[in-house]
Design a protein around this motif. Sequence first.
Motif, PDB file in Angstrom:
ATOM      1  N   SER A  86     -13.178  19.258  40.998  1.00  0.00           N
ATOM      2  CA  SER A  86     -13.520  18.164  41.910  1.00  0.00           C
ATOM      3  C   SER A  86     -12.254  17.418  42.304  1.00  0.00           C
ATOM      4  CB  SER A  86     -14.493  17.197  41.228  1.00  0.00           C
ATOM      5  OG  SER A  86     -14.763  16.074  42.047  1.00  0.00           O
ATOM      6  N   ASN A  87     -12.329  16.717  43.433  1.00  0.00           N
ATOM      7  CA  ASN A  87     -11.246  15.830  43.857  1.00  0.00           C
ATOM      8  C   ASN A  87     -11.626  14.361  43.770  1.00  0.00           C
ATOM      9  OD1 ASN A  87      -8.989  17.501  44.484  1.00  0.00           O
ATOM     10  ND2 ASN A  87     -10.052  18.209  46.320  1.00  0.00           N
ATOM     11  N   ASP A  88     -12.904  14.075  43.579  1.00  0.00           N
ATOM     12  CA  ASP A  88     -13.332  12.672  43.543  1.00  0.00           C
ATOM     13  C   ASP A  88     -14.210  12.329  42.344  1.00  0.00           C
ATOM     14  OD1 ASP A  88     -15.721  13.923  44.206  1.00  0.00           O
ATOM     15  OD2 ASP A  88     -15.791  13.136  46.254  1.00  0.00           O
ATOM     16  N   GLU A  93     -16.255  23.521  36.414  1.00  0.00           N
ATOM     17  CA  GLU A  93     -16.336  22.914  37.743  1.00  0.00           C
ATOM     18  C   GLU A  93     -15.033  22.197  38.075  1.00  0.00           C
ATOM     19  OE1 GLU A  93     -21.003  21.684  37.912  1.00  0.00           O
ATOM     20  OE2 GLU A  93     -19.727  20.610  36.481  1.00  0.00           O
ATOM     21  N   TYR A 123      -7.191  21.265  42.670  1.00  0.00           N
ATOM     22  CA  TYR A 123      -8.086  20.125  42.535  1.00  0.00           C
ATOM     23  C   TYR A 123      -7.487  19.103  41.569  1.00  0.00           C
ATOM     24  CZ  TYR A 123     -11.775  22.647  44.966  1.00  0.00           C
ATOM     25  OH  TYR A 123     -12.505  23.321  45.919  1.00  0.00           O
ATOM     26  N   ILE A 155     -17.214  13.024  41.998  1.00  0.00           N
ATOM     27  CA  ILE A 155     -18.599  12.886  42.460  1.00  0.00           C
ATOM     28  C   ILE A 155     -19.153  14.252  42.878  1.00  0.00           C
ATOM     29  CG2 ILE A 155     -20.136  11.816  44.152  1.00  0.00           C
ATOM     30  CD1 ILE A 155     -18.106   9.492  44.295  1.00  0.00           C
ATOM     31  N   THR A 156     -18.428  14.908  43.750  1.00  0.00           N
ATOM     32  CA  THR A 156     -18.811  16.239  44.206  1.00  0.00           C
ATOM     33  C   THR A 156     -18.049  17.284  43.394  1.00  0.00           C
ATOM     34  OG1 THR A 156     -19.150  15.390  46.451  1.00  0.00           O
ATOM     35  CG2 THR A 156     -18.953  17.785  46.176  1.00  0.00           C
ATOM     36  N   TRP A 157     -18.803  18.144  42.715  1.00  0.00           N
ATOM     37  CA  TRP A 157     -18.214  19.171  41.863  1.00  0.00           C
ATOM     38  C   TRP A 157     -18.547  20.556  42.402  1.00  0.00           C
ATOM     39  CZ3 TRP A 157     -15.064  18.124  37.697  1.00  0.00           C
ATOM     40  CH2 TRP A 157     -15.002  16.786  37.299  1.00  0.00           C
ATOM     41  N   PHE A 158     -17.579  21.468  42.262  1.00  0.00           N
ATOM     42  CA  PHE A 158     -17.759  22.835  42.737  1.00  0.00           C
ATOM     43  C   PHE A 158     -17.651  23.807  41.562  1.00  0.00           C
ATOM     44  CE2 PHE A 158     -15.753  20.311  46.071  1.00  0.00           C
ATOM     45  CZ  PHE A 158     -16.627  20.508  47.139  1.00  0.00           C
ATOM     46  N   ASP A 159     -18.570  24.737  41.500  1.00  0.00           N
ATOM     47  CA  ASP A 159     -18.540  25.772  40.475  1.00  0.00           C
ATOM     48  C   ASP A 159     -17.383  26.735  40.782  1.00  0.00           C
ATOM     49  OD1 ASP A 159     -18.975  27.840  38.699  1.00  0.00           O
ATOM     50  OD2 ASP A 159     -21.106  28.050  39.145  1.00  0.00           O
TER      51      ASP A 159
END
Length: 217
Positions: free
Chosen positions: A146-148, A144, A184, A150-154
């Motif tokens: 992420s940039n923060d 995954e 990211y 908190i929110t993660w992208f597969d």
Amino acid sequence: AMSSTSMLFEINSAKSYIIDELKNIIQEHILYLHYLDQLENKQSVKILYNKSKGNIFKNIFSFMNFAYGNPCIYGNWTIKWNSEVGYEDSINYLLEDDNSKKWISKNEINSYFEIYFGGNLFYWKRMDFIHSESNYSFQQFVVEVSNDGITWFDSNAKLEYDDRIKYKSINTNKSQLNSRSSFYKMLRFKLTGMNSLNNYRLCLKQIKLYGILKADN
């Protein structure tokens, strides 16, 4: 006894090997100095795996170690993990080419490590592992981004094999991951199922990462 002709051949072969190795070292250092200049001038640094040349130019961690020292020890990169007791510090050394330590996670589902690239953005293309345990492998995982945090992208990573890679995998306990992604600040590898040892541990000795690194403008 060895003939003078055979001895001369051995000496010439050794000299050729040494000369080739020196050329590779010089070429690598020139390239890394070029990369360092690019990064410090807020340009991107691209280090991709070259199957035809193997790892002459190593990976993004090799460059960071060359330029600044281990970025997780001397820089502002960080790694988070669910480390087993007694292995808390060893994960920082997984980024080094000559690492002799090993890192083992806790035996719990979703065992992970997470890398924050400091003031940089990273577009990851490939990840190689050297496992610290024999007969260790995994099939169920997710990578995954992420940039923060908190929110993660597969990033839709997949295991990739070809004859050369599979041969190396068997003999050096490596796994290879490839991905299509974009830039990211953070990357996280997470084990989502049991490994070949029928537990949920990550057992690693080295991580190699390939892709494009750039300053976060």
